[in-house]
Design an enzyme around this catalytic site. Structure first.
Site, short mmCIF file in Angstrom:
data_model
loop_
_atom_site.label_atom_id
_atom_site.label_comp_id
_atom_site.label_asym_id
_atom_site.label_seq_id
_atom_site.Cartn_x
_atom_site.Cartn_y
_atom_site.Cartn_z
N LYS A 129 0.66 -1.36 -0.15
CA LYS A 129 0.16 0.07 -0.02
C LYS A 129 0.99 1.31 -0.05
O LYS A 129 0.42 2.28 -0.75
CB LYS A 129 -0.96 -0.05 1.26
CG LYS A 129 -2.15 -0.90 1.01
CD LYS A 129 -2.72 -1.41 2.31
CE LYS A 129 -3.80 -2.66 1.84
NZ LYS A 129 -4.52 -3.00 3.27
N ASP A 165 -11.88 2.05 3.36
CA ASP A 165 -12.06 0.84 3.14
C ASP A 165 -13.65 0.31 2.93
O ASP A 165 -13.91 -0.90 2.63
CB ASP A 165 -11.60 -0.08 4.39
CG ASP A 165 -10.24 -0.70 4.14
OD1 ASP A 165 -9.71 -0.91 3.13
OD2 ASP A 165 -9.41 -0.94 5.40
N GLN A 172 -5.16 -1.87 9.37
CA GLN A 172 -4.92 -3.06 8.64
C GLN A 172 -5.54 -4.14 9.65
O GLN A 172 -5.25 -4.38 10.86
CB GLN A 172 -3.43 -3.73 8.68
CG GLN A 172 -3.18 -4.67 7.83
CD GLN A 172 -3.46 -4.70 6.03
OE1 GLN A 172 -3.39 -3.83 5.71
NE2 GLN A 172 -4.31 -5.83 5.96
#
Ligand code: NAD
Length: 281
Positions: free
Chosen positions: A49, A116, A93
């Site tokens: 990322k 997300d 995460q």
């Protein structure tokens, strides 16, 4: 023999679009990535990322917290990032260490920075089709389906897996494009028979080589979301690639299929977040 859907190429094109728009319009975009503990797979994802951010011209802020981080400490960091004008997107995460309540952590992220699209506000918006961000993996799968030129409208679509992160939103996105959608899960009866109905089959199970050729209709589009690490260290998907590719019309490989798309969509979502927040200033 199926045509292989090249997730690397499709994702590269998306990242280039993001990079070009950021450069052209001189947009300042920032993504904060929070990682707790030392899970090696999470580490790899976070590094990828970061690399994608560098490529796109998005500033990345990494917060690597120790395994024993408390809820209080993590929520305090999220509050700080919610208030930070240089941070347009926040990604925590997953999975988190056991002492941390993932649901409460996700709910603490400002929905405007929830790139997300896991926050219940964003999940609700996706349900009614009025959204700013789409969840990265299912949105990436949709892009791969689009890249085949096959229209979803009117097709029988079978999604194997009903997780909040992949299966459920995937089904919703296919429905938004007028697919006739069936969601299968661990309690589904006659799974092979149901899967054989699919013009578009999406596997998000987390079991290596789970989908075999007898479960696939001749000419189906097969999207393999699974990322499974075998004992020999190699990655493999949920689909038995060698035999299914003999029957499908299009198929995604693992690696190089859905995986890179997830990151490309994250970049796109971060740019969208930056633009929305800029307009609100
Ligand atoms: P999950 O474990 O939350 O969900 C798995 C789903 O599979 C469940 O809904 C379960 O009902 C279903 N299932 C399990 N056994 C089954 C069976 N025998 N028959 C039918 N259904 C069954 O997993 P997830 O988070 O949705 O992830 C699924 C896979 O996708 C994993 O391999 C994960 O690593 C991968 N993944 C990949 C990406 C990516 O970027 N490519 C992103 C997220 C997840």
């Amino acid at each position: 023999m199926a045509q292989i859907i090249d997730g690397k190429a499709v994702s590269a094109a998306i990242k280039e679009q993001v990079r070009d728009e950021i450069a052209r319009d001189n947009i300042k975009a920032g993504l904060a990535v929070v990682i707790v503990g030392n899970d090696p797979a999470s580490r790899v994802y976070v590094n990828n990322k970061k690399k994608a951010c560098e490529f796109c011209g998005i500033k990345s802020f990494e917060y690597a917290l120790p395994e024993e981080t408390t809820m209080e400490q993590l929520l305090e960091l999220i509050d700080t990032l919610n208030a930070d004008k240089n941070v347009n997107g926040i990604l925590v995460q997953l999975p988190l260490p056991k002492q941390l309540d993932e649901k409460a952590v996700i709910e603490r992220i400002s929905p405007k920075k929830d790139v997300d699209a896991f926050h219940e506000t964003n999940v609700g918006k996706i349900m009614i089709g009025n959204y700013s961000f789409l969840p990265c993996t299912p949105a990436g799968c949709m892009e791969l389906i689009h890249s085949t030129g096959v229209s979803v409208a009117g097709k029988e679509c079978v999604v194997i897996g009903r997780s909040n992160i992949v299966g459920k939103p995937m089904a919703m996105l296919l429905l938004h494009e007028n697919g006739t959608v069936i969601v299968c899960h661990s309690k589904t009866k006659n799974l092979a028979e149901v899967c054989r109905r699919a013009d578009i089959l999406v596997a998000a199970v987390g079991k290596p080589n789970f989908v075999t050729a007898d479960m696939v209709k001749e000419g189906a589009v097969v999207i393999d979301v699974g990322i499974n690490r075998l004992e020999n260290g190699k990655l493999c998907g949920d689909v038995k690639f060698d035999e299914v590719s003999e029957k499908a019309s299009f198929i995604t490989p693992v690696p190089g299929g859905v995986g890179p798309m997830t990151i490309a969509t994250l970049m796109k979502n971060t740019l969208t977040a930056a633009k929305i927040q800029k307009n609100e200033q």
